[in-house]
Write a protein that holds these residues in place. Structure first.
Motif, mmCIF file in Angstrom:
data_model
loop_
_atom_site.group_PDB
_atom_site.id
_atom_site.type_symbol
_atom_site.label_atom_id
_atom_site.label_comp_id
_atom_site.label_asym_id
_atom_site.label_seq_id
_atom_site.Cartn_x
_atom_site.Cartn_y
_atom_site.Cartn_z
ATOM 1 N N GLY A 43 0.787 -1.225 0.000
ATOM 2 C CA GLY A 43 0.000 0.000 0.000
ATOM 3 C C GLY A 43 0.822 1.280 0.000
ATOM 4 N N ASP A 44 2.122 1.168 -0.219
ATOM 5 C CA ASP A 44 2.983 2.358 -0.210
ATOM 6 C C ASP A 44 2.695 3.224 -1.435
ATOM 7 O OD1 ASP A 44 5.156 4.192 -0.518
ATOM 8 O OD2 ASP A 44 6.388 2.906 0.738
ATOM 9 N N PRO A 45 2.282 4.470 -1.226
ATOM 10 C CA PRO A 45 1.959 5.345 -2.358
ATOM 11 C C PRO A 45 3.176 5.780 -3.166
ATOM 12 C CG PRO A 45 1.848 6.577 -0.316
ATOM 13 C CD PRO A 45 2.075 5.136 0.059
ATOM 14 N N MET A 46 4.380 5.514 -2.675
ATOM 15 C CA MET A 46 5.590 5.911 -3.390
ATOM 16 C C MET A 46 6.071 4.871 -4.398
ATOM 17 S SD MET A 46 6.129 8.946 -2.510
ATOM 18 C CE MET A 46 7.745 9.221 -3.187
ATOM 19 N N VAL A 47 5.428 3.710 -4.444
ATOM 20 C CA VAL A 47 5.860 2.669 -5.386
ATOM 21 C C VAL A 47 5.835 3.156 -6.832
ATOM 22 C CG1 VAL A 47 5.292 0.394 -6.344
ATOM 23 C CG2 VAL A 47 5.391 0.726 -3.871
ATOM 24 N N PRO A 48 4.756 3.801 -7.301
ATOM 25 C CA PRO A 48 4.779 4.282 -8.693
ATOM 26 C C PRO A 48 5.937 5.256 -8.966
ATOM 27 C CG PRO A 48 2.550 4.333 -7.845
ATOM 28 C CD PRO A 48 3.455 4.030 -6.681
ATOM 29 N N GLU A 49 6.264 6.083 -7.991
ATOM 30 C CA GLU A 49 7.384 7.014 -8.163
ATOM 31 C C GLU A 49 8.708 6.248 -8.212
ATOM 32 O OE1 GLU A 49 9.381 10.260 -9.067
ATOM 33 O OE2 GLU A 49 7.211 10.139 -8.970
ATOM 34 N N ALA A 50 8.836 5.201 -7.422
ATOM 35 C CA ALA A 50 10.044 4.372 -7.450
ATOM 36 C C ALA A 50 10.206 3.698 -8.809
ATOM 37 C CB ALA A 50 9.998 3.324 -6.344
ATOM 38 N N VAL A 51 9.095 3.265 -9.391
ATOM 39 C CA VAL A 51 9.132 2.659 -10.727
ATOM 40 C C VAL A 51 9.634 3.692 -11.736
ATOM 41 C CG1 VAL A 51 7.721 1.686 -12.592
ATOM 42 C CG2 VAL A 51 7.332 0.970 -10.225
ATOM 43 N N ARG A 52 9.108 4.906 -11.660
ATOM 44 C CA ARG A 52 9.537 5.968 -12.579
ATOM 45 C C ARG A 52 10.996 6.367 -12.358
ATOM 46 N NH1 ARG A 52 4.161 7.471 -11.869
ATOM 47 N NH2 ARG A 52 4.565 8.733 -10.027
ATOM 48 N N ALA A 53 11.465 6.278 -11.114
ATOM 49 C CA ALA A 53 12.826 6.699 -10.790
ATOM 50 C C ALA A 53 13.892 5.721 -11.291
ATOM 51 C CB ALA A 53 12.969 6.874 -9.280
ATOM 52 N N CYS A 54 13.506 4.503 -11.599
ATOM 53 C CA CYS A 54 14.487 3.514 -12.053
ATOM 54 C C CYS A 54 15.047 3.934 -13.415
ATOM 55 C CB CYS A 54 13.858 2.124 -12.158
ATOM 56 S SG CYS A 54 15.019 0.869 -12.713
ATOM 57 N N PRO A 55 16.365 4.147 -13.507
ATOM 58 C CA PRO A 55 16.935 4.641 -14.761
ATOM 59 C C PRO A 55 16.949 3.625 -15.900
ATOM 60 C CG PRO A 55 18.685 4.195 -13.202
ATOM 61 C CD PRO A 55 17.372 4.018 -12.459
ATOM 62 N N VAL A 56 16.730 2.356 -15.600
ATOM 63 C CA VAL A 56 16.755 1.326 -16.650
ATOM 64 C C VAL A 56 15.422 0.581 -16.752
ATOM 65 C CG1 VAL A 56 19.257 1.025 -16.631
ATOM 66 C CG2 VAL A 56 17.824 -0.359 -15.089
ATOM 67 N N GLN A 57 14.388 1.092 -16.118
ATOM 68 C CA GLN A 57 13.054 0.488 -16.127
ATOM 69 C C GLN A 57 13.081 -1.003 -15.765
ATOM 70 O OE1 GLN A 57 13.539 2.189 -19.492
ATOM 71 N NE2 GLN A 57 13.065 4.103 -18.493
ATOM 72 N N ALA A 58 13.798 -1.325 -14.679
ATOM 73 C CA ALA A 58 13.908 -2.713 -14.238
ATOM 74 C C ALA A 58 12.759 -3.137 -13.329
ATOM 75 C CB ALA A 58 15.234 -2.921 -13.506
ATOM 76 N N ILE A 59 11.909 -2.201 -12.936
ATOM 77 C CA ILE A 59 10.816 -2.507 -12.024
ATOM 78 C C ILE A 59 9.493 -2.458 -12.787
ATOM 79 C CG2 ILE A 59 9.636 -1.847 -9.901
ATOM 80 C CD1 ILE A 59 12.228 -0.297 -9.181
ATOM 81 N N ALA A 60 8.685 -3.475 -12.571
ATOM 82 C CA ALA A 60 7.359 -3.520 -13.195
ATOM 83 C C ALA A 60 6.305 -3.720 -12.125
ATOM 84 C CB ALA A 60 7.290 -4.663 -14.219
ATOM 85 N N VAL A 61 5.175 -3.060 -12.301
ATOM 86 C CA VAL A 61 4.025 -3.228 -11.413
ATOM 87 C C VAL A 61 2.868 -3.700 -12.274
ATOM 88 C CG1 VAL A 61 2.404 -2.073 -9.889
ATOM 89 C CG2 VAL A 61 4.813 -1.452 -9.832
ATOM 90 N N THR A 62 2.288 -4.806 -11.888
ATOM 91 C CA THR A 62 1.115 -5.335 -12.585
ATOM 92 C C THR A 62 -0.035 -5.446 -11.598
ATOM 93 O OG1 THR A 62 1.884 -7.594 -12.190
ATOM 94 C CG2 THR A 62 2.448 -6.616 -14.304
ATOM 95 N N GLU A 63 -1.219 -5.322 -12.114
ATOM 96 C CA GLU A 63 -2.406 -5.470 -11.282
ATOM 97 C C GLU A 63 -2.789 -6.945 -11.212
ATOM 98 O OE1 GLU A 63 -3.794 -3.048 -9.498
ATOM 99 O OE2 GLU A 63 -2.276 -1.686 -10.311
ATOM 100 N N ASP A 64 -3.165 -7.396 -10.023
ATOM 101 C CA ASP A 64 -3.582 -8.802 -9.863
ATOM 102 C C ASP A 64 -4.915 -9.052 -10.523
ATOM 103 O OD1 ASP A 64 -1.313 -9.507 -8.513
ATOM 104 O OD2 ASP A 64 -2.170 -9.167 -6.550
#
Length: 64
Positions: A43-64
Motif C-alpha cells: 500500500g505504499d503510495p511511493m511505489v509508482p514514483e520508485a518505478v519511474r525513478a528507475c533509470p533502466v526500467q527494471a521494475i514492473a508493477v502489474t495489477e492482480d
C-alpha cells in the motif's frame, strides 16, 4: 498489485530504495530487491514514483 524486478536489467542505482524504502532495499551485491512480504507494495503510495525513478526500467508493477 504485484511488483517485480528484472535482475538482468538492474544496475543497482538504488533510486527505488531511496524513493520507497518501506518496499525496496539493496541486496548484498548492491542490486535492488523487495523487502520480505512487500511483493504487493504494502500500500505504499511511493511505489509508482520508485518505478519511474528507475533509470533502466527494471521494475514492473502489474495489477492482480
Amino acid at each position: 498489485m504485484r511488483i517485480t524486478i528484472d535482475t538482468k536489467l538492474c544496475i543497482g542505482s538504488g533510486q527505488c530504495a531511496l524513493t520507497a524504502p518501506s518496499v525496496f532495499t539493496q541486496d548484498d551485491d548492491g542490486f535492488s530487491a523487495l523487502l520480505p512480504g512487500r511483493e504487493d507494495g504494502g500500500g505504499d503510495p511511493m511505489v509508482p514514483e520508485a518505478v519511474r525513478a528507475c533509470p533502466v526500467q527494471a521494475i514492473a508493477v502489474t495489477e492482480d
